[in-house]
Design an enzyme around this catalytic site. Structure first.
Site, mmCIF file in Angstrom:
data_model
loop_
_atom_site.group_PDB
_atom_site.id
_atom_site.type_symbol
_atom_site.label_atom_id
_atom_site.label_comp_id
_atom_site.label_asym_id
_atom_site.label_seq_id
_atom_site.Cartn_x
_atom_site.Cartn_y
_atom_site.Cartn_z
ATOM 1 N N ALA A 21 0.610 -1.260 0.314
ATOM 2 C CA ALA A 21 -0.072 -0.194 0.204
ATOM 3 C C ALA A 21 1.004 0.929 0.244
ATOM 4 C CB ALA A 21 -1.173 -0.277 1.179
ATOM 5 N N HIS A 133 3.491 4.954 3.445
ATOM 6 C CA HIS A 133 1.828 4.795 3.456
ATOM 7 C C HIS A 133 0.215 4.726 2.982
ATOM 8 C CE1 HIS A 133 -0.452 0.808 4.794
ATOM 9 N NE2 HIS A 133 1.065 0.220 4.359
ATOM 10 N N HIS A 134 -0.374 4.415 2.437
ATOM 11 C CA HIS A 134 -1.782 5.010 2.183
ATOM 12 C C HIS A 134 -1.786 5.444 3.096
ATOM 13 C CE1 HIS A 134 -4.697 6.302 -0.613
ATOM 14 N NE2 HIS A 134 -4.340 5.190 -1.053
ATOM 15 N N ALA A 135 -2.316 4.725 4.465
ATOM 16 C CA ALA A 135 -2.372 4.609 5.558
ATOM 17 C C ALA A 135 -2.397 5.988 6.431
ATOM 18 C CB ALA A 135 -1.987 3.483 7.289
ATOM 19 N N ASN A 323 -6.745 9.550 5.297
ATOM 20 C CA ASN A 323 -7.391 9.550 4.123
ATOM 21 C C ASN A 323 -9.000 9.506 4.139
ATOM 22 O OD1 ASN A 323 -6.623 7.353 2.166
ATOM 23 N ND2 ASN A 323 -5.340 6.575 4.308
#
Length: 476
Positions: A21, A133-135, A323
């Site tokens: 991710a 990181h997409h988090a 997000n």
């Protein structure tokens, strides 16, 4: 100290050795930038980007979503790295290096970002690859992170030295467990809110919308809700079976990356000639390029491909972390032979989901995630991804178009020549991702693919150029 939202935590939960991710940006700079200059810039600007100082703190036994806590000392020797391309330093060599870097998971013992200064690019240019990181962020947030290191003029602005961060070791175990209990108590309320909001929208939830009866139930619930509470009728969405393609199924741990630029002025000319939007043109170019690639593979489905299109949930002036994005689905009109008709079909499909999203923003994913006990979420996420890969994918691919600044920018005193997005491929979303980012008169397109599924990823970028020429000729 801040706890990850359920949506943020999902990007941690689904990650495996193959589903990685990372989202990133590849900056191409005019001239040479040294690592010492870059480290100094990061030291000065790091305080502007809280995510660069925060690491993950897990709750015991993963009973709840993790927390972001302040890293005691950000180790720039670890986070800021440099390397050089072998001679002659071509764009394809750079893209191959970026693909290797992009496929590596970030170490969760550190703040979830890395920065690579890449020398040796032909023409005396320097590349800067930054991955997070997409988090930590979504696409719009990623653009904001990069903007913190950019300037409007060649002379870098000087930032006042950041004060030492307040110690933040996160909550004690007992406090975390108390918070977990409170969240568990709130789960039924989140579930009820999800049912109220999501049942009328079953037809737009990937995978769920393919179940028998999902569309009629959603339609009936919308009618009941409108009768009881009033409001506008939202546009119907067509049922979208997701056809199989060579880039759908379980992905590998390896990536391919390619990039290109499209002149924004020409895209706008096409937009004006056909009475559509810039985004419609970009989506159509992607549809045409993928259609051409599938024809080469003798694998073009008779049904339209189904694309996942990220939509921002951010309100005006909302620059909060994490997000705030949802995924809408749309047919991509890859089955339409005539390019003019293909553009109009894409325009009609995009207008339908925009009208629907405008009337009722899709927040069902957030409420669904909050309704599930965190201890089960990770298992559910990984199970859903595995099921999608082995049976029916949620979508065929992701196509995204992010607006950016239309003025020249500088990093460390070097002019930013281009800014290419580098995004994510997964088992559930397909082994192909086409993301566009507009900057200073151009649309920079980054194409990420699974190496085994789309080994010739540069053909996609070539077909994007061909598709633009095709529409340009039709626009007169």
């Amino acid at each position: 100290m801040r706890q990850l939202s359920a949506v943020d935590a999902q990007f941690l939960n689904f990650e495996t050795d193959t589903n990685v991710a990372n989202i990133a940006g590849l900056s191409i700079l005019e001239g040479e930038l040294t690592r010492d200059e870059l480290v100094k810039l990061v030291e000065e600007r790091c305080a502007l980007v809280p995510q660069l100082r925060q690491r993950i703190l897990q709750v015991p036994f993963n009973l709840d979503h993790p927390y972001w806590v302040q890293d005691e000392a950000v180790d720039l020797d670890y986070h800021v790295r440099e390397l050089a391309l072998p001679h002659p330093g071509t764009d394809r060599q750079l893209a191959a290096q970026v693909a290797r870097l992009h496929s590596r998971r970030l170490d969760r013992r550190h703040p979830l970002w890395e920065m690579y200064l890449i020398h040796g690019l032909h023409g005396g240019r320097t590349a800067l690859y930054v991955k997070l990181h997409h988090a930590t962020i979504d696409g719009m947030g990623g653009a904001d992170v990069l903007a913190a290191f950019m300037d409007l003029e060649p002379r870098p602005r000087r930032e006042a030295p950041a004060p030492p961060p307040e110690p933040d070791l996160g909550p004690e175990t007992a406090e975390m467990l108390v918070r977990t209990a409170a969240r568990l108590a709130a789960n039924p309320a989140h579930l009820l809110r999800f049912l109220v909001e999501a049942v009328p929208r079953l037809d737009e939830i990937p995978l769920v919308n393919q179940l028998p009866g999902a569309v009629p139930v959603a339609r009936a619930m919308r009618s009941v809700t409108r009768y009881l509470y009033g409001g506008d009728e939202v546009p119907e969405l067509p049922k979208l079976p997701v056809p199989r393609t060579p880039f759908n199924g379980p992905i590998s741990a390896h990536r391919r990356f390619a990039y290109t630029e499209l002149p924004l002025a020409e895209v706008k000319r096409i937009k004006n000639a056909f009475g559509v939007t810039v985004n419609d043109v970009v989506m159509t170019l992607a549809a045409t390029a993928v259609r051409r690639w599938l024809i080469d593979q003798e694998a073009l489905p008779e049904e339209p491909l189904v694309a996942g299109v990220p939509f921002s949930l951010r309100e005006v002036e909302d620059d909060g972390p994490g997000n705030q994005v949802t995924l809408m689905i749309t047919p991509l009109a890859t089955q339409v032979d005539d390019p003019r008709e293909r553009l109009q079909a894409v325009h009609k499909a995009m207008r339908r989901i925009k009208d629907r999203f405008g009337l009722a923003p899709a927040r069902w994913l957030r409420n669904l995630s909050e309704s599930m006990p965190a201890a089960l979420t990770g298992l559910a996420d990984r199970a859903a991804f595995g099921l999608a890969a082995q049976t029916s994918p949620a979508v065929n691919l992701i196509v995204s178009n992010i607006p950016g600044p239309q003025i020249p920018l500088y990093i460390g005193g070097r002019r930013l020549l281009a800014q290419y997005p580098v995004s994510v491929v997964t088992d559930a979303s397909g082994g192909l991702n086409i993301t566009a980012f507009s900057y200073n008169g151009d649309i920079a397109v980054g194409v990420v693919a699974d190496r085994t599924m789309v080994p010739d990823v540069w053909h996609i970028t070539e077909y994007l150029q061909d598709a633009l020429e095709e529409l340009s000729s039709l626009a007169g």
